[in-house]
Design an enzyme around this catalytic site. Structure first.
Site, short mmCIF file in Angstrom:
data_model
loop_
_atom_site.label_atom_id
_atom_site.label_comp_id
_atom_site.label_asym_id
_atom_site.label_seq_id
_atom_site.Cartn_x
_atom_site.Cartn_y
_atom_site.Cartn_z
N SER A 14 -40.47 1.32 86.17
CA SER A 14 -40.38 1.25 84.72
C SER A 14 -41.39 0.27 84.13
O SER A 14 -41.45 0.06 82.93
CB SER A 14 -38.95 0.86 84.30
OG SER A 14 -38.50 -0.21 85.09
N LEU A 181 -62.85 -0.97 92.58
CA LEU A 181 -63.53 -0.23 93.65
C LEU A 181 -63.37 1.28 93.48
O LEU A 181 -64.09 2.06 94.07
CB LEU A 181 -63.00 -0.66 95.02
CG LEU A 181 -63.38 -2.07 95.43
CD1 LEU A 181 -62.83 -2.37 96.82
CD2 LEU A 181 -64.88 -2.26 95.42
N HIS A 241 -62.41 -8.39 91.17
CA HIS A 241 -63.24 -7.28 90.68
C HIS A 241 -64.74 -7.57 90.76
O HIS A 241 -65.50 -6.79 91.33
CB HIS A 241 -62.88 -6.94 89.22
CG HIS A 241 -61.42 -6.63 89.00
ND1 HIS A 241 -60.63 -6.07 89.99
CD2 HIS A 241 -60.61 -6.76 87.93
CE1 HIS A 241 -59.41 -5.90 89.51
NE2 HIS A 241 -59.37 -6.32 88.27
C1 BG6 Z 1 -56.79 -6.17 85.66
C2 BG6 Z 1 -56.64 -7.51 85.02
O1 BG6 Z 1 -56.94 -6.31 87.04
O2 BG6 Z 1 -57.93 -5.51 85.13
C3 BG6 Z 1 -56.56 -7.38 83.51
O3 BG6 Z 1 -55.45 -8.12 85.51
C4 BG6 Z 1 -57.72 -6.58 82.97
O4 BG6 Z 1 -56.52 -8.66 82.91
C5 BG6 Z 1 -57.87 -5.28 83.74
O5 BG6 Z 1 -57.49 -6.32 81.60
C6 BG6 Z 1 -59.13 -4.54 83.33
O6 BG6 Z 1 -59.15 -3.28 83.92
P1 BG6 Z 1 -59.92 -2.08 83.24
O7 BG6 Z 1 -59.90 -0.99 84.26
O8 BG6 Z 1 -59.19 -1.73 82.00
O9 BG6 Z 1 -61.30 -2.58 82.96
#
Ligand code: BG6
Length: 489
Positions: A14, A181, A241
């Protein structure tokens, strides 16, 4: 005919991630015919819900990505018929045993493979792994567990987490997700480098001046402050990331495209990096700002964030790889929330052309601009190369133009969401895009000392207005290494 079946249990069904990403990704895979013939999806969470209620909840976020696709509504109905719900506590072996019983009914004697997606907070993570593995793992097929970050807060807590996980699971059962990734342009990095003659030979200190990894969001923590305040932007974005992208960018050529070969190279390059120094970091936090009559909140206005929080919502950092290929090349990172723009990109700035004949054509004392390769991960996926070009005409004037590969113009097919690729890979047992424990250790080693120093010394972040370009300190940091951020030039 396929005699096996796969049962996918979304633990924390959820929650936001499940609703926004996991169920829609599973539906997209089903729609594309990528899921096995026999499959069942179970939502598992604490709240009381019936199967019908789960289906209503899930159906709200399902979309047929391209409108008016054929049979989409019908396929959605079929998909929802395969979704079920089981309420239970995350630390209750009995509740997981009940789930096991239900799964068995659906598996109907087939060889059953089981995938658990743990979309739950870190404090209940291990209990859930323990219960799932002891009470609900597959008897004859495989059992795999997908886990989401945070994987600890520093080297020590991350190792402790790994040790606990390994009490219940083998490393090859653990699929640590870093959803970056799974993004199309991140996956394409290796293709660009290793299958084009013109890039790989230039991929070194000899031709590259600096590399920039930029992550910007134009919104704040939006109710996620409770989680975020305990982590901050360095742990939330950089340590995972951006560093993952850096590793793919900078690694040596792997022996093959096998998961182990690629991950071996990533670990090697991460281990060649210098731990980040406090001097090489700038931190920031957004403050409120009124624009066009609208007041945008400060980070500390988030009700779940303490008023005196020093947690960075922005950071810029200079990192270095001490190996033969990259010696002395600054790898700059910048990540921030509540900035003026949303984008993720990699910028590769090349060196000057030695003795450039055309310097005199752009004005006294000036040099022709250097080439820059930009890989825009999102939005508007693109790869473009800035080159110098003659402005057409009788004179001799140069300007900077782009060789431009815009995905939307080149490809008509929608780009799949990162979670689709990653879920499919987990079902197929492809580990290339998941993080191995030694990669995780290496990543934490780079950031742990500076994170500790930032905490211990209570370093005050530089405040920047919501919706701005972030702290000016990031420019001073870049300038120290003779770098200009490409996204502001
Ligand atoms: C997440 C972070 O891993 O990635 C977030 O915890 C962030 O803070 C998000 O907003 C961003 O992901 P994307 O795919 O929307 O760029």
């Amino acid at each position: 005919k396929d005699k096996s079946t796969v049962s996918i249990t979304v633990v924390g069904a959820s929650g936001d991630l499940a609703k926004k990403k996991i169920f829609p990704a599973l539906f997209a895979l089903y729609y594309e015919g990528c899921l096995p013939e026999h499959f069942t999806i179970f939502g598992y969470a604490r709240s009381k819900m019936t199967d019908a209620e789960l289906r209503t909840m899930v159906s709200k976020t399902l979309t047929c990505r391209i409108d008016q696709r054929e049979n989409c509504g019908e396929k959605m109905d079929h998909f929802l018929e395969r979704c079920f719900y089981h309420p239970g506590q995350y630390d209750s072996p009995e509740n997981f045993l009940e789930l096991d019983k239900k799964l068995k009914e659906h598996e109907a004697g087939r060889v059953a493979n089981r995938l658990f997606y743990l979309s739950i907070p870190p404090n209940i993570f291990i209990d859930a792994v323990k219960c799932a593995s002891s009470s609900a793992s597959s008897a004859k097929g495989w059992t795999r567990v997908i886990v989401e970050k945070p994987f600890g807060r520093d080297s020590e807590s991350s190792s402790a987490l790994t040790r606990s996980l390994k009490q219940y699971l083998d490393e090859d059962q653990i699929f640590r997700i870093d959803h970056y990734l799974g993004k199309e342009l991140v996956e394409n990095l290796s293709v660009l480098r290793f299958s084009n003659l013109i890039f790989e030979p230039l991929w070194s200190r000899q031709y590259i001046r600096n590399v920039q990894f930029i992550f910007a969001e134009d919104f704040g923590t939006e109710g996620r402050g409770g989680y975020f305040d305990n982590y901050g932007i360095i742990r939330d974005i950089m340590q995972n990331h951006l560093l993952q992208i850096l590793a793919l960018f900078a690694m040596e050529t792997p022996v093959s495209l096998d998961a182990e070969d690629i991950r071996n190279e990533k670990v090697k390059v991460l281990r060649s990096m210098r731990p980040l120094r406090l001097d090489d970091v700038v931190t920031g936090q957004y403050k409120s700002h009124t624009r066009g009559g609208v007041k945008y909140p400060a980070y500390i206005d988030d009700k779940t964030v303490p008023n005196d929080s020093l947690t960075p919502t922005f950071a810029a950092a200079a990192l270095f790889i001490d190996n033969a290929r990259w010696d002395g090349v600054p790898f700059l990172m910048k990540a921030g929330k509540a900035l003026h723009d949303r984008r993720t990109e990699i910028r590769v700035q090349f060196r000057h052309v030695p003795g450039n004949l055309y310097n005199k054509n752009i004005g006294p004392g000036l040099d022709v601009a250097t080439n820059e390769l930009v890989i825009r991960v999102q939005p508007d996926e693109a790869i473009y190369l800035k080159i110098n070009n003659k402005v057409p005409g009788l004179g001799m004037r140069l300007d900077r133009s782009n060789l431009n590969l815009l995905y939307a113009a080149r490809y008509s097919k929608e780009i799949p969401d990162a979670y689709e690729r990653l879920l499919l890979d987990a079902i197929e047992g492809e580990r290339r895009l998941f993080i191995r424990s030694d990669e995780l250790d290496a990543a934490w080693s780079l950031f742990t000392p500076v994170l500790k120093e930032l905490d211990d010394k209570k370093i005050v972040p530089e405040y920047y207005p919501y919706g701005s370009r972030g702290p000016v300190g990031s420019h001073y940091l870049a300038a120290r290494y003779k770098v200009q951020w490409g996204d502001v030039g």
